[in-house]
Design an enzyme around this catalytic site. Sequence first.
Site, PDB file in Angstrom:
ATOM      1  N   ASN A 154      31.114 -38.351  -2.857  1.00  0.00           N
ATOM      2  CA  ASN A 154      30.228 -39.270  -2.140  1.00  0.00           C
ATOM      3  C   ASN A 154      30.883 -40.643  -2.220  1.00  0.00           C
ATOM      4  OD1 ASN A 154      28.192 -40.922  -1.233  1.00  0.00           O
ATOM      5  ND2 ASN A 154      26.808 -40.558  -2.976  1.00  0.00           N
TER       6      ASN A 154
ATOM      7  N   LYS B 221      30.047 -43.301  -0.786  1.00  0.00           N
ATOM      8  CA  LYS B 221      29.118 -44.434  -0.661  1.00  0.00           C
ATOM      9  C   LYS B 221      29.697 -45.454   0.334  1.00  0.00           C
ATOM     10  CE  LYS B 221      27.390 -43.300  -5.177  1.00  0.00           C
ATOM     11  NZ  LYS B 221      26.729 -43.725  -6.408  1.00  0.00           N
TER      12      LYS B 221
ATOM     13  N   HIS C  90      19.517 -39.391  -1.348  1.00  0.00           N
ATOM     14  CA  HIS C  90      20.224 -39.936  -2.516  1.00  0.00           C
ATOM     15  C   HIS C  90      19.337 -40.987  -3.177  1.00  0.00           C
ATOM     16  CE1 HIS C  90      23.111 -42.112  -4.941  1.00  0.00           C
ATOM     17  NE2 HIS C  90      23.848 -41.019  -4.901  1.00  0.00           N
TER      18      HIS C  90
ATOM     19  N   GLU D 216      19.928 -43.819  -4.269  1.00  0.00           N
ATOM     20  CA  GLU D 216      20.113 -45.188  -3.763  1.00  0.00           C
ATOM     21  C   GLU D 216      19.330 -45.400  -2.476  1.00  0.00           C
ATOM     22  OE1 GLU D 216      24.388 -45.070  -3.879  1.00  0.00           O
ATOM     23  OE2 GLU D 216      24.299 -45.101  -6.067  1.00  0.00           O
TER      24      GLU D 216
ATOM     25  N   GLU E 257      20.719 -35.363  -9.990  1.00  0.00           N
ATOM     26  CA  GLU E 257      21.397 -36.591 -10.397  1.00  0.00           C
ATOM     27  C   GLU E 257      20.424 -37.477 -11.174  1.00  0.00           C
ATOM     28  OE1 GLU E 257      24.977 -37.437  -7.640  1.00  0.00           O
ATOM     29  OE2 GLU E 257      23.227 -38.350  -6.736  1.00  0.00           O
TER      30      GLU E 257
ATOM     31  N   GLY F 240      26.774 -44.011 -11.748  1.00  0.00           N
ATOM     32  CA  GLY F 240      27.584 -45.227 -11.731  1.00  0.00           C
ATOM     33  C   GLY F 240      27.532 -46.023 -13.027  1.00  0.00           C
TER      34      GLY F 240
ATOM     35  N   SER G  65      28.234 -39.891 -12.977  1.00  0.00           N
ATOM     36  CA  SER G  65      29.406 -40.176 -13.808  1.00  0.00           C
ATOM     37  C   SER G  65      30.243 -38.936 -14.139  1.00  0.00           C
ATOM     38  CB  SER G  65      28.990 -40.917 -15.082  1.00  0.00           C
ATOM     39  OG  SER G  65      28.376 -42.154 -14.758  1.00  0.00           O
TER      40      SER G  65
HETATM   41  P1  PGA Z   1      28.774 -41.567  -9.772  1.00  0.00           P
HETATM   42  O1  PGA Z   1      27.795 -41.346  -8.505  1.00  0.00           O
HETATM   43  O2  PGA Z   1      29.629 -40.337  -9.865  1.00  0.00           O
HETATM   44  O3  PGA Z   1      29.560 -42.803  -9.423  1.00  0.00           O
HETATM   45  O4  PGA Z   1      27.909 -41.733 -10.956  1.00  0.00           O
HETATM   46  C1  PGA Z   1      27.247 -40.097  -8.219  1.00  0.00           C
HETATM   47  C2  PGA Z   1      26.357 -40.186  -6.997  1.00  0.00           C
HETATM   48  O5  PGA Z   1      25.659 -41.199  -6.848  1.00  0.00           O
HETATM   49  O6  PGA Z   1      26.314 -39.267  -6.160  1.00  0.00           O
END
Ligand code: PGA
Length: 252
Positions: free
Chosen positions: A9, A11, A94, A96, A166, A172, A212
């Site tokens: 992803n 982003k 997601h 976010e 998640e 992140g 992560s």
């Molecule tokens: P990350 O993000 O691997 O940077 O923690 C995962 C995601 O948001 O899909």
Amino acid sequence: MRRKVIAGNWKMNMLPGEAISFLQAFEPLIKHTENEVVLCVPYTDLFYALNFAQDTNIKIGAQNMHWEESGAFTGEVAPGMLKAIGVEYVIIGHSERRQYYNETDETVNKKLKAAFANDLKPIVCVGETLEEREAGITAERITSQTRLALEGLTNEQVKNTIIAYEPIWAIGTGKTATAEDANNSIKEIRNEVEKIYGKDVADEIIIQYGGSVKSSNAKELFEMSDIDGGLVGGASLKADEFSKIVNFDKQV
Ligand code: PGA
């Protein structure tokens, strides 16, 4: 046996030139994998990524879409538009988007139905916040998100849904759920699917872990009984690092 699906992803990262450089470096490194490899790229990279990915084992996805087919929704992208250019996957709900763009369980459900109506494969995200985890309501939160996301889908559609578990506190932040914790939460989600749609469906549905994931923890996570691969943010931006995650099963 469920296959492993490793999805990147990106982003809001990667200009088209960077996307092409990434793909040129990445493709030779993962071409022999038996795992499903998906890259969910920004809309502005889709054309370039799809063009490159033809005749490779890399599948291309979008990171969001609207649920309506067309209309006065300035700035939005319809599912049929993604399908028409050859997109196969789409991330839905997601955290976010839930946090910053008012995505709700209801809109997630509408988008999931729209994805199937347009023959797109959805990757639906669920996960608890740190407060929910500390309050001991992780299982309740993720099973209710799962139930509401899937509401009204046929058994066949649920089988073809990918769920990404998640935990929001792990996205992140560099903090990863332990492999046991992640596996337990994913079992909760699978049990919920079994309660509503039966064992057949629960045995087949792909449930990923995200938060992560990196090359140093991918193997431990993805070898757990119920973790069917991952949704990878930050670590999917570097070809070498992401290839090691895709090839986790070749690590010694
Ligand atoms: P990350 O993000 O691997 O940077 O923690 C995962 C995601 O948001 O899909």
